[in-house]
Enzyme design. Structure first.
Site, PDB file in Angstrom:
ATOM      1  N   CYS A   1       0.794  -1.190   0.024  1.00 39.76           N
ATOM      2  CA  CYS A   1       0.136   0.021   0.025  1.00 39.76           C
ATOM      3  C   CYS A   1       0.870   1.344   0.022  1.00 39.76           C
ATOM      4  O   CYS A   1       0.271   2.235  -0.420  1.00 39.76           O
ATOM      5  CB  CYS A   1      -0.974  -0.091   1.355  1.00 39.76           C
ATOM      6  SG  CYS A   1      -1.856  -1.376   1.271  1.00 39.76           S
TER       7      CYS A   1
ATOM      8  N   ASN B   1     -10.281  -0.061   0.578  1.00 36.93           N
ATOM      9  CA  ASN B   1      -8.561  -0.057   0.421  1.00 36.93           C
ATOM     10  C   ASN B   1      -8.316  -0.718  -0.696  1.00 36.93           C
ATOM     11  O   ASN B   1      -8.142  -2.048  -1.270  1.00 36.93           O
ATOM     12  CB  ASN B   1      -7.993  -0.999   1.679  1.00 36.93           C
ATOM     13  CG  ASN B   1      -6.544  -0.966   1.724  1.00 36.93           C
ATOM     14  OD1 ASN B   1      -6.089  -0.571   0.769  1.00 36.93           O
ATOM     15  ND2 ASN B   1      -6.142  -1.348   2.953  1.00 36.93           N
TER      16      ASN B   1
ATOM     17  N   HIS C   1      -3.358   7.050   3.023  1.00 35.00           N
ATOM     18  CA  HIS C   1      -3.903   5.924   2.678  1.00 35.00           C
ATOM     19  C   HIS C   1      -5.169   5.541   3.241  1.00 35.00           C
ATOM     20  O   HIS C   1      -5.510   5.724   4.400  1.00 35.00           O
ATOM     21  CB  HIS C   1      -2.784   4.784   3.020  1.00 35.00           C
ATOM     22  CG  HIS C   1      -3.192   3.260   2.676  1.00 35.00           C
ATOM     23  ND1 HIS C   1      -3.486   3.076   1.538  1.00 35.00           N
ATOM     24  CD2 HIS C   1      -3.279   2.246   3.372  1.00 35.00           C
ATOM     25  CE1 HIS C   1      -3.698   1.670   1.476  1.00 35.00           C
ATOM     26  NE2 HIS C   1      -3.510   1.339   2.585  1.00 35.00           N
TER      27      HIS C   1
HETATM   28  N1  ACO Z   1     -18.253  -8.843  10.383  1.00 31.40           N
HETATM   29  C1  ACO Z   1     -18.903  -9.277  11.761  1.00 31.40           C
HETATM   30  N2  ACO Z   1     -17.864  -9.250  12.775  1.00 31.40           N
HETATM   31  C2  ACO Z   1     -16.521  -9.547  12.363  1.00 31.40           C
HETATM   32  C3  ACO Z   1     -16.050  -9.130  11.105  1.00 31.40           C
HETATM   33  C4  ACO Z   1     -16.831  -8.966  10.033  1.00 31.40           C
HETATM   34  N3  ACO Z   1     -16.647  -8.375   8.739  1.00 31.40           N
HETATM   35  N4  ACO Z   1     -14.636  -9.076  11.385  1.00 31.40           N
HETATM   36  C5  ACO Z   1     -14.260  -9.661  12.489  1.00 31.40           C
HETATM   37  N5  ACO Z   1     -15.665  -9.681  13.229  1.00 31.40           N
HETATM   38  C6  ACO Z   1     -15.765  -9.925  14.694  1.00 31.40           C
HETATM   39  C7  ACO Z   1     -14.466 -10.887  15.163  1.00 31.40           C
HETATM   40  O1  ACO Z   1     -14.531 -12.188  14.692  1.00 31.40           O
HETATM   41  C8  ACO Z   1     -14.406 -10.476  16.739  1.00 31.40           C
HETATM   42  O2  ACO Z   1     -15.491 -11.162  17.032  1.00 31.40           O
HETATM   43  P1  ACO Z   1     -15.172 -11.894  18.697  1.00 31.40           P
HETATM   44  O3  ACO Z   1     -15.052 -10.560  19.558  1.00 31.40           O
HETATM   45  O4  ACO Z   1     -16.521 -12.674  18.827  1.00 31.40           O
HETATM   46  O5  ACO Z   1     -14.070 -12.599  18.619  1.00 31.40           O
HETATM   47  C9  ACO Z   1     -15.070  -9.119  16.476  1.00 31.40           C
HETATM   48  O6  ACO Z   1     -15.657  -8.814  15.153  1.00 31.40           O
HETATM   49  C10 ACO Z   1     -13.951  -8.021  16.938  1.00 31.40           C
HETATM   50  O7  ACO Z   1     -13.006  -8.086  15.959  1.00 31.40           O
HETATM   51  P2  ACO Z   1     -11.650  -7.382  15.855  1.00 31.40           P
HETATM   52  O8  ACO Z   1     -10.479  -8.099  15.265  1.00 31.40           O
HETATM   53  O9  ACO Z   1     -11.173  -6.850  17.278  1.00 31.40           O
HETATM   54  O10 ACO Z   1     -12.347  -6.066  15.109  1.00 31.40           O
HETATM   55  P3  ACO Z   1     -11.580  -4.776  15.080  1.00 31.40           P
HETATM   56  O11 ACO Z   1     -12.245  -3.603  15.715  1.00 31.40           O
HETATM   57  O12 ACO Z   1     -10.100  -4.684  15.416  1.00 31.40           O
HETATM   58  O13 ACO Z   1     -11.735  -4.374  13.547  1.00 31.40           O
HETATM   59  C11 ACO Z   1     -10.414  -4.425  11.439  1.00 31.40           C
HETATM   60  C12 ACO Z   1     -11.118  -5.245  12.432  1.00 31.40           C
HETATM   61  C13 ACO Z   1     -11.326  -3.892  10.728  1.00 31.40           C
HETATM   62  C14 ACO Z   1      -9.620  -5.594  10.310  1.00 31.40           C
HETATM   63  C15 ACO Z   1      -9.309  -3.679  12.101  1.00 31.40           C
HETATM   64  O14 ACO Z   1      -8.473  -4.395  12.892  1.00 31.40           O
HETATM   65  C16 ACO Z   1      -8.362  -3.193  10.998  1.00 31.40           C
HETATM   66  O15 ACO Z   1      -8.818  -2.276  10.189  1.00 31.40           O
HETATM   67  N6  ACO Z   1      -7.009  -3.373  10.912  1.00 31.40           N
HETATM   68  C17 ACO Z   1      -6.354  -2.746   9.929  1.00 31.40           C
HETATM   69  C18 ACO Z   1      -6.290  -3.537   8.813  1.00 31.40           C
HETATM   70  C19 ACO Z   1      -5.679  -2.829   7.616  1.00 31.40           C
HETATM   71  O16 ACO Z   1      -5.619  -1.603   7.641  1.00 31.40           O
HETATM   72  N7  ACO Z   1      -5.286  -3.482   6.570  1.00 31.40           N
HETATM   73  C20 ACO Z   1      -4.643  -3.095   5.309  1.00 31.40           C
HETATM   74  C21 ACO Z   1      -3.105  -2.707   5.466  1.00 31.40           C
HETATM   75  S1  ACO Z   1      -2.637  -1.975   4.028  1.00 31.40           S
HETATM   76  C22 ACO Z   1      -1.601  -3.203   3.182  1.00 31.40           C
HETATM   77  O17 ACO Z   1      -0.943  -3.275   2.890  1.00 31.40           O
HETATM   78  C23 ACO Z   1      -2.715  -4.144   2.206  1.00 31.40           C
END
Ligand code: ACO
Length: 332
Positions: free
Chosen positions: A112, A289, A259
């Protein structure tokens, strides 16, 4: 002086819209969960157009917007982490497609952060004097990388391409680039070697920290929480470092383009840096993204609305797999 001026910008988005509601038909998720946790409502998926096609379309639009002839492009730089071919480089396909017959071409992969690294590279080629016009294209087709049974990662990503034609300028530019290879396993997609029939091949040696016992590791693997934590800190650090180098303050910047990974990451960084929200451009609600393509698609949208003006000080900041990060400040 190592300055750049954006002469033209363009973008391409595939036709197929994958909405949050569509995701809720294939995964245990909802529009409400995705929107509140990420700020994304929909993203595009390229059902049948390869990466090179999207890259070429965005590039043609950028070249047309720039007003220069394709023959006057001296270098094509393509940023991608999802090419159609290991070789030749995506930039060579783009060079052929746009008719940039006099251009050299090579690719940059820093996921990214690709457009930031490519723009920094371009500015150094331009400073040399042999290169006058450089086409930078960032294009990603991430749908084939994503595991659509993984609701945490697949909902974040979209396909698309953005491009810019840049030329040398006497106005200033500063950059700060960083990589932290120690965190490589926070976000990776491994090459699938399983199709080889070479009888001598044994399982690959893996870097420490990678567990490769599952068949799925050739799809995108992400530790969302680790990336989130890194991202907020990396964006703030990169902006502070580049401002320090420039002698400018956040108040001097007219436009911030971060980004587009997650609205909450952007909001945290904006708060940490004390940036005025109206100066921060965000388009992830409709594109998700698109990795390296995020920043140039923002540039293309802003340029199409005549919101990139002469003399503006613009700050671009990104992060991605690697883990990499970087920021650029330039005066248009
Ligand atoms: N729908 C419903 N529930 C979900 C989903 C979904 N799509 N995804 C995860 N959950 C659940 C999980 O299973 C978890 O359930 P549990 O509490 O029963 O275990 C709960 O939601 C909370 O999950 P978290 O992982 O704590 O959710 P978080 O608020 O951290 O959000 C996310 C997850 C959106 C992935 C976040 O961590 C994030 O944005 N991280 C950065 C990712 C990113 O930017 N990646 C790209 C990098 S750039 C590149 O180089 C490609």
């Amino acid at each position: 002086m190592r300055g750049i001026k954006i002469l033209g910008a363009g973008m391409y988005m595939p036709e197929t819209v994958a909405s949050n509601d569509w995701f809720s038909t294939i995964l245990d998720t909802s529009d409400e969960w995705i929107y509140t946790r990420t700020g994304i409502r929909e993203r595009r998926i390229s059902e049948d157009k390869p990466n090179w096609y999207m890259a070429a379309e965005a590039s043609r639009a950028a070249v047309a917007d720039s007003g220069i002839a394709p023959e006057d492009i001296d270098l094509v730089l393509a940023a991608t982490c999802s090419p159609d071919y290991f070789y030749p480089a995506l930039s060579c396909l783009v060079q052929q497609q746009v008719g940039a017959v006099n251009a050299a071409a090579f690719d940059i992969n820093s996921a990214c952060t690709g457009f930031i690294n490519a723009l920094d590279t371009a500015s150094r080629f331009l400073q040399d004097g042999d290169y006058r016009n450089i086409l930078i294209v960032a294009s990603e087709r991430l749908a084939p990388h994503c595991d659509y049974t993984d609701r945490t990662a697949s909902i974040l990503f979209g396909d698309g391409a953005g491009a810019a034609v840049v030329t040398r300028s006497d106005k200033p530019m500063w950059s700060y680039l960083s990589a932290k290879g120690d965190f490589f396993n926070a976000l990776y997609c491994k090459v699938d070697q399983s199709r080889s029939n070479c009888p001598l091949l044994k399982p690959d040696a893996l870097p420490e920290g990678i567990i490769d016992t599952e068949a799925k590791t050739h799809t995108l693997q992400m530790n969302g929480k680790a990336v989130y934590k890194f991202a907020v800190d990396a964006m703030e650090t990169a902006v502070n470092k580049v401002l320090e180098r420039s002698g400018l303050t956040t108040g001097d910047i007219d436009l911030f383009i971060p980004h587009q990974a997650n609205a909450r990451i952007i909001e945290s960084a904006v708060k940490g840096l004390n940036l005025p929200a109206e100066k921060v451009y965000v388009n992830l609600e409709k594109h998700g993204n698109t990795s390296s393509a995020c920043i140039p698609t923002c540039l293309a949208e802003l340029k199409a609305e005549s919101r990139i003006k002469e003399g503006m000080k613009i700050c671009l900041v990104g992060f991605g797999a690697g883990l990499t990060s970087g920021a650029i400040v330039f005066e248009q």
